[in-house]
Design a protein around this motif. Structure first.
Motif, PDB file in Angstrom:
ATOM      1  N   TYR A 162      99.784 176.887  69.943  1.00 45.43           N
ATOM      2  CA  TYR A 162      98.733 177.873  69.693  1.00 45.43           C
ATOM      3  C   TYR A 162      98.648 178.205  68.207  1.00 45.43           C
ATOM      4  CZ  TYR A 162      96.215 182.280  69.612  1.00 45.43           C
ATOM      5  OH  TYR A 162      95.324 183.287  69.323  1.00 45.43           O
ATOM      6  N   ILE A 163      99.805 178.289  67.566  1.00 47.27           N
ATOM      7  CA  ILE A 163      99.833 178.623  66.137  1.00 47.27           C
ATOM      8  C   ILE A 163      99.217 177.502  65.311  1.00 47.27           C
ATOM      9  CG2 ILE A 163     101.351 179.038  64.163  1.00 47.27           C
ATOM     10  CD1 ILE A 163     103.253 180.460  66.089  1.00 47.27           C
ATOM     11  N   ILE A 164      99.549 176.248  65.645  1.00 43.58           N
ATOM     12  CA  ILE A 164      99.067 175.133  64.823  1.00 43.58           C
ATOM     13  C   ILE A 164      97.754 174.545  65.333  1.00 43.58           C
ATOM     14  CG2 ILE A 164     101.423 174.538  64.140  1.00 43.58           C
ATOM     15  CD1 ILE A 164     101.318 172.201  66.050  1.00 43.58           C
ATOM     16  N   GLY A 165      97.384 174.851  66.586  1.00 47.39           N
ATOM     17  CA  GLY A 165      96.174 174.256  67.135  1.00 47.39           C
ATOM     18  C   GLY A 165      95.116 175.250  67.557  1.00 47.39           C
ATOM     19  N   GLY A 166      95.503 176.494  67.819  1.00 41.82           N
ATOM     20  CA  GLY A 166      94.531 177.529  68.123  1.00 41.82           C
ATOM     21  C   GLY A 166      94.119 177.650  69.564  1.00 41.82           C
ATOM     22  N   SER A 167      94.758 176.926  70.497  1.00 41.44           N
ATOM     23  CA  SER A 167      94.381 177.005  71.898  1.00 41.44           C
ATOM     24  C   SER A 167      95.624 176.843  72.758  1.00 41.44           C
ATOM     25  CB  SER A 167      93.353 175.928  72.245  1.00 41.44           C
ATOM     26  OG  SER A 167      93.096 175.919  73.636  1.00 41.44           O
ATOM     27  N   VAL A 168      95.597 177.467  73.934  1.00 46.68           N
ATOM     28  CA  VAL A 168      96.739 177.344  74.853  1.00 46.68           C
ATOM     29  C   VAL A 168      96.299 176.785  76.209  1.00 46.68           C
ATOM     30  CG1 VAL A 168      98.003 179.242  73.771  1.00 46.68           C
ATOM     31  CG2 VAL A 168      96.461 179.721  75.697  1.00 46.68           C
ATOM     32  N   ILE A 169      95.008 176.489  76.386  1.00 42.77           N
ATOM     33  CA  ILE A 169      94.509 176.035  77.686  1.00 42.77           C
ATOM     34  C   ILE A 169      95.151 174.709  78.082  1.00 42.77           C
ATOM     35  CG2 ILE A 169      92.484 175.336  78.993  1.00 42.77           C
ATOM     36  CD1 ILE A 169      92.661 178.301  78.457  1.00 42.77           C
ATOM     37  N   ASN A 170      95.175 173.742  77.166  1.00 40.71           N
ATOM     38  CA  ASN A 170      95.753 172.440  77.475  1.00 40.71           C
ATOM     39  C   ASN A 170      97.222 172.556  77.862  1.00 40.71           C
ATOM     40  OD1 ASN A 170      93.398 170.953  76.979  1.00 40.71           O
ATOM     41  ND2 ASN A 170      93.830 170.838  74.791  1.00 40.71           N
ATOM     42  N   GLU A 171      97.986 173.330  77.071  1.00 40.98           N
ATOM     43  CA  GLU A 171      99.402 173.491  77.354  1.00 40.98           C
ATOM     44  C   GLU A 171      99.613 174.228  78.668  1.00 40.98           C
ATOM     45  OE1 GLU A 171      97.896 174.124  74.587  1.00 40.98           O
ATOM     46  OE2 GLU A 171      98.827 172.860  73.039  1.00 40.98           O
ATOM     47  N   LEU A 172      98.796 175.241  78.924  1.00 41.27           N
ATOM     48  CA  LEU A 172      98.944 176.017  80.151  1.00 41.27           C
ATOM     49  C   LEU A 172      98.639 175.158  81.388  1.00 41.27           C
ATOM     50  CD1 LEU A 172      99.509 178.758  81.424  1.00 41.27           C
ATOM     51  CD2 LEU A 172      97.088 179.316  81.148  1.00 41.27           C
ATOM     52  N   ILE A 173      97.581 174.362  81.324  1.00 39.62           N
ATOM     53  CA  ILE A 173      97.260 173.472  82.441  1.00 39.62           C
ATOM     54  C   ILE A 173      98.396 172.481  82.666  1.00 39.62           C
ATOM     55  CG2 ILE A 173      95.697 171.655  83.241  1.00 39.62           C
ATOM     56  CD1 ILE A 173      94.569 174.492  83.418  1.00 39.62           C
ATOM     57  N   GLY A 174      98.946 171.934  81.589  1.00 40.94           N
ATOM     58  CA  GLY A 174     100.064 171.011  81.718  1.00 40.94           C
ATOM     59  C   GLY A 174     101.275 171.654  82.363  1.00 40.94           C
ATOM     60  N   ASN A 175     101.595 172.874  81.961  1.00 37.86           N
ATOM     61  CA  ASN A 175     102.732 173.582  82.556  1.00 37.86           C
ATOM     62  C   ASN A 175     102.502 173.862  84.041  1.00 37.86           C
ATOM     63  OD1 ASN A 175     103.962 173.583  80.075  1.00 37.86           O
ATOM     64  ND2 ASN A 175     103.677 175.754  79.661  1.00 37.86           N
ATOM     65  N   LEU A 176     101.300 174.250  84.402  1.00 41.07           N
ATOM     66  CA  LEU A 176     101.011 174.557  85.798  1.00 41.07           C
ATOM     67  C   LEU A 176     101.074 173.301  86.664  1.00 41.07           C
ATOM     68  CD1 LEU A 176      98.066 177.116  85.411  1.00 41.07           C
ATOM     69  CD2 LEU A 176     100.464 177.590  85.948  1.00 41.07           C
ATOM     70  N   VAL A 177     100.559 172.190  86.165  1.00 40.57           N
ATOM     71  CA  VAL A 177     100.627 170.937  86.917  1.00 40.57           C
ATOM     72  C   VAL A 177     102.075 170.463  87.030  1.00 40.57           C
ATOM     73  CG1 VAL A 177      99.999 168.488  86.871  1.00 40.57           C
ATOM     74  CG2 VAL A 177      98.273 170.228  86.388  1.00 40.57           C
ATOM     75  N   GLY A 178     102.834 170.569  85.944  1.00 38.40           N
ATOM     76  CA  GLY A 178     104.247 170.209  86.002  1.00 38.40           C
ATOM     77  C   GLY A 178     105.009 171.070  86.989  1.00 38.40           C
ATOM     78  N   HIS A 179     104.673 172.351  87.045  1.00 42.58           N
ATOM     79  CA  HIS A 179     105.324 173.245  88.006  1.00 42.58           C
ATOM     80  C   HIS A 179     104.947 172.862  89.438  1.00 42.58           C
ATOM     81  CE1 HIS A 179     107.162 176.914  89.564  1.00 42.58           C
ATOM     82  NE2 HIS A 179     106.072 177.081  90.291  1.00 42.58           N
ATOM     83  N   LEU A 180     103.697 172.480  89.658  1.00 41.15           N
ATOM     84  CA  LEU A 180     103.273 172.068  91.000  1.00 41.15           C
ATOM     85  C   LEU A 180     104.073 170.866  91.471  1.00 41.15           C
ATOM     86  CD1 LEU A 180     101.307 172.300  93.405  1.00 41.15           C
ATOM     87  CD2 LEU A 180      99.746 170.794  92.129  1.00 41.15           C
ATOM     88  N   TYR A 181     104.226 169.851  90.608  1.00 38.84           N
ATOM     89  CA  TYR A 181     105.014 168.677  90.990  1.00 38.84           C
ATOM     90  C   TYR A 181     106.467 169.052  91.235  1.00 38.84           C
ATOM     91  CZ  TYR A 181     107.662 164.378  90.709  1.00 38.84           C
ATOM     92  OH  TYR A 181     108.554 163.356  90.971  1.00 38.84           O
ATOM     93  N   PHE A 182     107.046 169.831  90.335  1.00 37.05           N
ATOM     94  CA  PHE A 182     108.455 170.208  90.466  1.00 37.05           C
ATOM     95  C   PHE A 182     108.693 170.998  91.748  1.00 37.05           C
ATOM     96  CE2 PHE A 182     111.796 173.377  89.788  1.00 37.05           C
ATOM     97  CZ  PHE A 182     112.874 172.557  89.519  1.00 37.05           C
TER      98      PHE A 182
END
Length: 249
Positions: A162-182
């Motif tokens: 977020y600091i270097i790119g200005g957005s958290v949507i991509n990272e948040l979606i990735g974390n949620l999908v990773g959590h779903l698989y786990f």
């Protein structure tokens, strides 16, 4: 030396890493217009440009304002995909490929619904999240010597990007999908005694057969799950057994 290093990367990570360099380079050199590499729902659904979910997974618009973010996430891809492929999924390339395919399909569906044009970062973050959960008690180091448990790493990286790119949507979606698989693959059937919703298709085992000598494990499943695993031993699916806590190696 560079060739030896590239060949030392685990097989699936190697092709993913190479594609994540080649496709942005093709777009940067103008060999293919970048407009054909994004995931646009209208072009994918109505104009049947079925390659877009694949190219959007590898493509990233590299430029003066995005180059550092691209290199950081390329490092995360190499580092944590290699660790996962040679750690928890050691000797089981079909299971690792199934994890990537499951996460990718979920991210593509989310991308079409939310009009996400690039899928590289969400897929990388989903893999990083799975690694962090399987090694949740390992102490990791981040920038400026900060140290914390691996289970917090995806959220630290979310804030960092977020600091270097200005957005958290991509990272948040990735974390949620990773959590779903786990949750579906490990947490629910092994720790909570629920049914198994995910299993690797047999055609992946025929394409990527298990290698002997791989060592992996996750926690201690409930007794009912251990008995079910013993009944199924010898089949195509992996028998997790008692295992060990990852990160203690």
């Amino acid at each position: 030396d560079l060739g030896d290093w590239f060949r030392s990367i685990p097989l699936i990570t190697r092709y993913w890493f190479a594609g994540s360099i080649a496709v942005p380079l093709i777009g940067k050199l103008g060999l293919v217009s970048p407009v054909y590499l994004f995931l646009w729902p209208d072009a994918f659904i109505n104009r049947f440009q079925i390659w877009r979910p694949i190219t959007a997974t590898f493509f990233f618009p590299v430029g003066p304002g995005t180059g550092f973010l691209y290199l950081v996430n390329l490092y995360f891809l190499y580092q944590y995909s290699s660790r996962l492929e040679t750690g928890a999924f050691d000797g089981r390339p079909a299971d690792y490929m199934f994890m990537l395919l499951f996460n990718w399909i979920c991210i593509v569906i989310t991308g079409l619904a939310m009009d996400m044009q690039l899928l590289m970062i969400p897929l990388i973050m989903s893999v990083l999240y799975v690694w962090a959960q399987l090694n949740r008690d390992m102490i990791v180091s981040f920038w400026f010597g900060t140290r914390f448990k691996a289970c917090y790493l995806p959220w630290v990286i979310l804030g960092f990007n977020y600091i270097i790119g200005g957005s958290v949507i991509n990272e948040l979606i990735g974390n949620l999908v990773g959590h779903l698989y786990f949750f579906l693959m490990f947490k629910y059937p092994m720790d909570l005694g629920g049914r198994t919703f995910l299993s690797t298709p047999q055609f992946l085992y025929r394409w990527l057969p298990n290698r002997r000598g791989g060592v992996s494990g996750f926690g201690v499943p409930p007794a009912s799950m251990r008995r079910a695993a013993e009944d199924q031993q010898g089949g195509g699916r992996h028998n997790w057994g008692q295992g060990f806590r990852l990160g203690d190696q």
